[in-house]
Write an enzyme that holds these catalytic residues in place. Sequence first.
Site, PDB file in Angstrom:
ATOM      1  N   LEU A  85       0.917  -1.177   0.043  1.00 28.19           N
ATOM      2  CA  LEU A  85      -0.036  -0.024   0.249  1.00 28.19           C
ATOM      3  C   LEU A  85       0.853   1.228   0.061  1.00 28.19           C
ATOM      4  CD1 LEU A  85      -2.660  -1.219   2.506  1.00 28.19           C
ATOM      5  CD2 LEU A  85      -2.442  -1.655   0.162  1.00 28.19           C
ATOM      6  N   SER A 130      -5.525   2.038  -9.270  1.00 32.05           N
ATOM      7  CA  SER A 130      -6.393   3.219  -8.960  1.00 32.05           C
ATOM      8  C   SER A 130      -7.522   3.536 -10.414  1.00 32.05           C
ATOM      9  CB  SER A 130      -5.514   4.280  -8.832  1.00 32.05           C
ATOM     10  OG  SER A 130      -6.291   5.556  -9.170  1.00 32.05           O
ATOM     11  N   GLU A 132      -7.490   6.243 -11.337  1.00 29.30           N
ATOM     12  CA  GLU A 132      -6.698   7.279 -12.439  1.00 29.30           C
ATOM     13  C   GLU A 132      -6.204   6.552 -13.449  1.00 29.30           C
ATOM     14  OE1 GLU A 132      -6.074  10.724 -12.027  1.00 29.30           O
ATOM     15  OE2 GLU A 132      -7.980  10.555 -10.818  1.00 29.30           O
ATOM     16  N   TYR A 154       0.954  10.483 -11.735  1.00 32.37           N
ATOM     17  CA  TYR A 154       0.433   9.226 -10.954  1.00 32.37           C
ATOM     18  C   TYR A 154      -0.316   8.127 -11.603  1.00 32.37           C
ATOM     19  CZ  TYR A 154      -2.448   7.048  -7.320  1.00 32.37           C
ATOM     20  OH  TYR A 154      -3.139   6.034  -6.483  1.00 32.37           O
ATOM     21  N   ASN A 192      -5.033  16.499   2.993  1.00 40.01           N
ATOM     22  CA  ASN A 192      -4.947  17.228   1.831  1.00 40.01           C
ATOM     23  C   ASN A 192      -5.759  16.470   0.630  1.00 40.01           C
ATOM     24  OD1 ASN A 192      -3.164  15.212   1.652  1.00 40.01           O
ATOM     25  ND2 ASN A 192      -1.298  16.670   0.561  1.00 40.01           N
ATOM     26  N   ARG A 196     -11.619  14.923   2.990  1.00 43.52           N
ATOM     27  CA  ARG A 196     -11.256  15.413   4.580  1.00 43.52           C
ATOM     28  C   ARG A 196     -10.694  17.010   4.605  1.00 43.52           C
ATOM     29  NH1 ARG A 196      -7.442  13.630   8.537  1.00 43.52           N
ATOM     30  NH2 ARG A 196      -8.288  14.656  10.446  1.00 43.52           N
TER      31      ARG A 196
END
Length: 342
Positions: A85, A130, A132, A154, A192, A196
């Site tokens: 992770l 992900s 993404e 990413y 960030n 949240r």
Amino acid sequence: MKLALITGITGQDGSYLADYLLTNDYEVHGVVRRTSSLERSRLAHLFKNPDIYNKRLFLHYADLEDITALRRIFLGIQADELYHLAGQSHVGLSFPMAEMTCDLTAIGTLRLLEIMRDMPGKPRLFHPSSSEIFGQPKSFPQNEDTPYLPTSPYGCAKAFATQIVKVYRDCYGLFACNGIMYNHESPRRGENFVSRKICRAAAAIKLGLQSKLVLGNLDAERDWGYAPDYVRGMWLSLQQQKADDYLFATGETHSVRELVDLAFNAMDLKWESYVELDTTLFRPSEPLRLVGNASKAKHELGWMPSCSFQELINLITRTEFDSLQQLGSERPLSGGIAFNRT
Ligand code: GDR
């Protein structure tokens, strides 16, 4: 007793996974970076438990770049299951920190697979891919067969890592699974990330600790679920007869604007009076809308999301409110406008 090894154990997912595995009678080993601050860690409740810490939960220090240290830890523990992770998980920050992101997330995963190849008793590997990787997809909702079209460093790093996991599974017979994870949030989310950041700001504004909230793109649409559900999906993936890839998502999409509206409503506030837009928080490119089809995980793993979007945002906002109220104004708000530029 089964043995699990988690890289990135101090993160949101790592900490929920540690909780989940410990309740299911695992011995859990976590790899932590030298620089990780354990003081305010999401594992604090486990450190305090004398029946758990250093009895069934053990931490080992290694950076993902430190192959020798990692190899030594992996060989020493001989885990049954390995949950990888760790990585640089902030999509926005992957633009200014592209090389570091690709090194940790793409090459870091390859390094781990190489170590696994040489291990006598090979663990089962879970790799969190992900949404993404889909970037600007041509089909909605996405599934395990949707082509990769990433739009950020990413996303590119995750696309490489996802594919290299498949290649090593096919070429070397490793039991290695990708879970294509859509956004998953909780009160333990980093400050960030947008859920949240928004929920914390709504609670802080209600308590008079913050005056405004500065955000980027309010029109982006994401498929947001509850993190503990996704962690259960990770575990389920490794309990099957055959290694495979699964997509985890709620199948619902909501905009950042809707998230803001729900969080501020939970605090009886009108968000329009507090939210400012800052174009420097817009990413150079990003998916406009992502939504996943988790039918395969539902049918083959019996996986189901347990929490609605509204319940999730209420939970995070109320938890923030309670913890900020307890802390009072003594602690500076790292999620406040002065510091949080991501
Ligand atoms: P994301 O999550 O990039 O989807 O990646 P994030 O919460 O950072 O952004 C979600 C959406 O909100 C928009 N946005 C902002 N985002 C942040 N962080 N800060 C802001 O001020 C802001 N304003 C608007 C973003 O542009 C974006 O559209 C998360 C991570 O957990 C990844 O690691 C994971 O792989 C994916 O989810 C699935």
